[in-house]
Each structure stands twice: as C-alpha cells, then as structure tokens.
Design an enzyme around this catalytic site. Structure first.
Site, PDB file in Angstrom:
ATOM      1  N   GLY A  93       0.792  -1.228   0.000  1.00  0.00           N
ATOM      2  CA  GLY A  93       0.000   0.000   0.000  1.00  0.00           C
ATOM      3  C   GLY A  93       0.822   1.274   0.000  1.00  0.00           C
ATOM      4  O   GLY A  93       0.329   2.335   0.400  1.00  0.00           O
ATOM      5  N   ARG A  97      -5.578  -8.793  -8.593  1.00  0.00           N
ATOM      6  CA  ARG A  97      -6.586  -9.712  -9.105  1.00  0.00           C
ATOM      7  C   ARG A  97      -7.028  -9.238 -10.482  1.00  0.00           C
ATOM      8  O   ARG A  97      -7.122  -8.026 -10.729  1.00  0.00           O
ATOM      9  CB  ARG A  97      -7.834  -9.757  -8.197  1.00  0.00           C
ATOM     10  CG  ARG A  97      -7.574  -9.985  -6.738  1.00  0.00           C
ATOM     11  CD  ARG A  97      -7.021 -11.358  -6.431  1.00  0.00           C
ATOM     12  NE  ARG A  97      -7.846 -12.436  -6.930  1.00  0.00           N
ATOM     13  CZ  ARG A  97      -7.440 -13.719  -7.030  1.00  0.00           C
ATOM     14  NH1 ARG A  97      -6.200 -14.024  -6.683  1.00  0.00           N
ATOM     15  NH2 ARG A  97      -8.232 -14.662  -7.472  1.00  0.00           N
ATOM     16  N   HIS A 114       0.810   0.538 -12.915  1.00  0.00           N
ATOM     17  CA  HIS A 114       1.539  -0.666 -13.340  1.00  0.00           C
ATOM     18  C   HIS A 114       3.023  -0.327 -13.474  1.00  0.00           C
ATOM     19  O   HIS A 114       3.377   0.730 -14.027  1.00  0.00           O
ATOM     20  CB  HIS A 114       0.981  -1.142 -14.682  1.00  0.00           C
ATOM     21  CG  HIS A 114       1.634  -2.391 -15.178  1.00  0.00           C
ATOM     22  ND1 HIS A 114       1.331  -3.638 -14.659  1.00  0.00           N
ATOM     23  CD2 HIS A 114       2.596  -2.591 -16.112  1.00  0.00           C
ATOM     24  CE1 HIS A 114       2.082  -4.544 -15.261  1.00  0.00           C
ATOM     25  NE2 HIS A 114       2.853  -3.946 -16.146  1.00  0.00           N
ATOM     26  N   ASN A 134       1.638   3.008  -2.570  1.00  0.00           N
ATOM     27  CA  ASN A 134       0.960   3.940  -3.485  1.00  0.00           C
ATOM     28  C   ASN A 134      -0.297   4.538  -2.837  1.00  0.00           C
ATOM     29  O   ASN A 134      -0.614   5.711  -3.048  1.00  0.00           O
ATOM     30  CB  ASN A 134       0.601   3.232  -4.790  1.00  0.00           C
ATOM     31  CG  ASN A 134       1.799   3.124  -5.712  1.00  0.00           C
ATOM     32  OD1 ASN A 134       2.228   4.112  -6.297  1.00  0.00           O
ATOM     33  ND2 ASN A 134       2.375   1.932  -5.823  1.00  0.00           N
TER      34      ASN A 134
HETATM   35  C1  GRF Z   1       3.281  -1.280  -7.551  1.00  0.00           C
HETATM   36  O1  GRF Z   1       4.585  -1.436  -8.050  1.00  0.00           O
HETATM   37  C2  GRF Z   1       2.280  -1.225  -8.655  1.00  0.00           C
HETATM   38  O2  GRF Z   1       2.796  -0.735  -9.847  1.00  0.00           O
HETATM   39  C3  GRF Z   1       1.888  -2.662  -8.841  1.00  0.00           C
HETATM   40  O3  GRF Z   1       1.906  -3.211  -7.546  1.00  0.00           O
HETATM   41  C4  GRF Z   1       2.828  -2.484  -6.750  1.00  0.00           C
HETATM   42  C5  GRF Z   1       2.107  -2.087  -5.496  1.00  0.00           C
HETATM   43  O4  GRF Z   1       2.990  -1.520  -4.541  1.00  0.00           O
HETATM   44  N1  GRF Z   1       0.604  -2.765  -9.481  1.00  0.00           N
HETATM   45  P1  GRF Z   1       2.411  -0.891  -3.201  1.00  0.00           P
HETATM   46  O5  GRF Z   1       1.528  -1.938  -2.534  1.00  0.00           O
HETATM   47  O6  GRF Z   1       1.646   0.341  -3.550  1.00  0.00           O
HETATM   48  O7  GRF Z   1       3.618  -0.600  -2.359  1.00  0.00           O
END
Ligand code: GRF
Length: 219
Positions: free
Chosen positions: A32, A111, A129, A34
């Site tokens: 999490g 998912r 992504h 992001n």
């Molecule tokens: C990120 O690198 C995103 O691009 C991918 O999953 C990862 C999630 O990272 N879809 P976080 O859980 O936000 O640290």
C-alpha cells in the site's frame, strides 16, 4: 538522468481547483505504498480528494494497517471466500457504492477484473503498473524488463478495461535500468516515480475528464 515524466511539465504539481473533493475508493493487495502516496497528496493539499474506503483482499496486507492509522474505513474481501471472480467483483461494486465512491484506484490490486467491476464503474477505475505500457504487461513486469535487456522502463497510470493492463494511458514516467540493477533496486526506483505520478494522474484524469466519460456521478 531519470525522472522523465512523459507528460507536459505544466501539469505536474498543479493544484486541483474549485469544486467538491473527489471521493476515492482504493483497492490494494499488498504494502500500500501507493495508497499512502495518495493519502500524503491529499494531506498536503495537492490533491482535492477524500478516501472513502480501502478494499483489500489479503488479510495480512500492510495497506490495511496504513488505512487504520489514517482512520480510513477498511473492508476485507478475501477472494478465497468467493466462488468466482464475478461474485467477488459484485461485492466490490456494492461496497464501493455503499461508500459513495466516485473514482476507484487500484493501488497494487493483484486480481484480474471482470466485466462486473467494469460495468459498475465504467471509465472510473484507474490502475498503476510498474512498466511503460504496452510493454511488460501482467505480473513480474520489473523482472520482465530486466530480462529483456531494455535500457529504460518505468511506470504507467491507466484506465482499467477488461483486457489486463490495456486501458487508456493517463500518465507515464520513465526510469533507466542501471548496469548493476536487481529487480529490487529497479522496483524501488520505479516506485519513487509511482508515488509521484499516481496523485497527479488522479487529478489529471478528473480535470481533463479522461475518467468519468465527461460526467461526474450523479449523487
Ligand atoms: C506497484 O509497483 C504497482 O505498480 C503494482 O503493484 C505495486 C504495489 O505496490 N501494481 P504498493 O503496494 O503500492 O507498495
């Protein structure tokens, strides 16, 4: 030299202007970070939004700990307890609507989505992504980039459609691959860029009506 944002510079770091704050629902499966970047952008006033709910599918996802720290409502929808992807997505749509969500952010949601989720929030789901799409779709995008021998990879924020990692691109940032990079070191630099562009892309999608098909949800 990296940190090449593949959008015009004038839209970086702008403030969202007048109007009501955008009601976000976040979906996450893991750490999490992001999600936390979106929270920080809201807290700093850079993004005029509020997070209505975090939906997570892994009981031990650290994203849930972050949400509780910020008093954000959490809902665990463990995919293992649903008979089909469609049933999970029905429950996700219901939960997002119950929480009055306008725009859905997949922040590390691991998912595959079904038409049920797309129909529930048409043009209102954003994903991040860790590659420059359309290269390196799917899982292990960072490892795929390393193995391919490309010299530049990055990250992409895009609208979600049924085909994995294929919706309209909202924003990208490029990250060079260094000689001694491992997947961990490369992913760490990509994540720095993810944390920078995800809040900007949310604001941009809203401001330019990239999401919403030109309309906010009626309330
Ligand atoms: C990120 O690198 C995103 O691009 C991918 O999953 C990862 C999630 O990272 N879809 P976080 O859980 O936000 O640290």
């Amino acid at each position: 030299m990296y940190n090449m944002s593949l959008v015009s510079p004038d839209i970086n770091n702008y403030q969202m202007t007048s109007g009501e704050s955008l009601k976000l629902g976040i979906m996450a499966s893991g750490s999490g970070s992001n999600f936390e970047a979106v929270i920080q952008a809201i807290e700093s006033g850079k993004l005029n939004a509020q997070i209505q709910v975090l939906i997570y599918n892994n009981p031990d996802a650290y994203a849930a700990v972050r949400a509780k720290k910020w008093n954000i409502p959490v809902v665990l929808l463990n995919h293992r307890e649903f008979e089909s992807r469609e049933q999970l997505d029905h429950q996700i749509v219901e939960t997002l609507k119950e929480h009055d969500v306008e725009l859905v952010i997949m922040a590390g949601w691991m998912r595959l989505v079904t038409q049920v989720l797309i129909d529930g929030f048409p043009d209102r789901i954003i994903n991040i992504h860790p590659s420059l799409l359309p290269s390196f779709k799917g899982v292990n995008a960072v490892e795929q980039a390393l193995a391919s021998g490309v010299k530049i990879t990055g990250c992409t924020v895009h609208l979600v459609c049924l085909e994995m990692d294929s919706g309209k691109i909202i924003m990208q940032s490029a990250v060079p691959i260094l000689e001694d990079d491992t997947s961990e070191s490369l992913h760490a630099r990509i994540q720095q860029q993810e944390h920078r562009i995800l809040p900007d892309a949310i604001a941009l999608a809203f401001r330019r009506n990239i999401a919403f098909s030109g309309h906010r949800l009626s309330r």
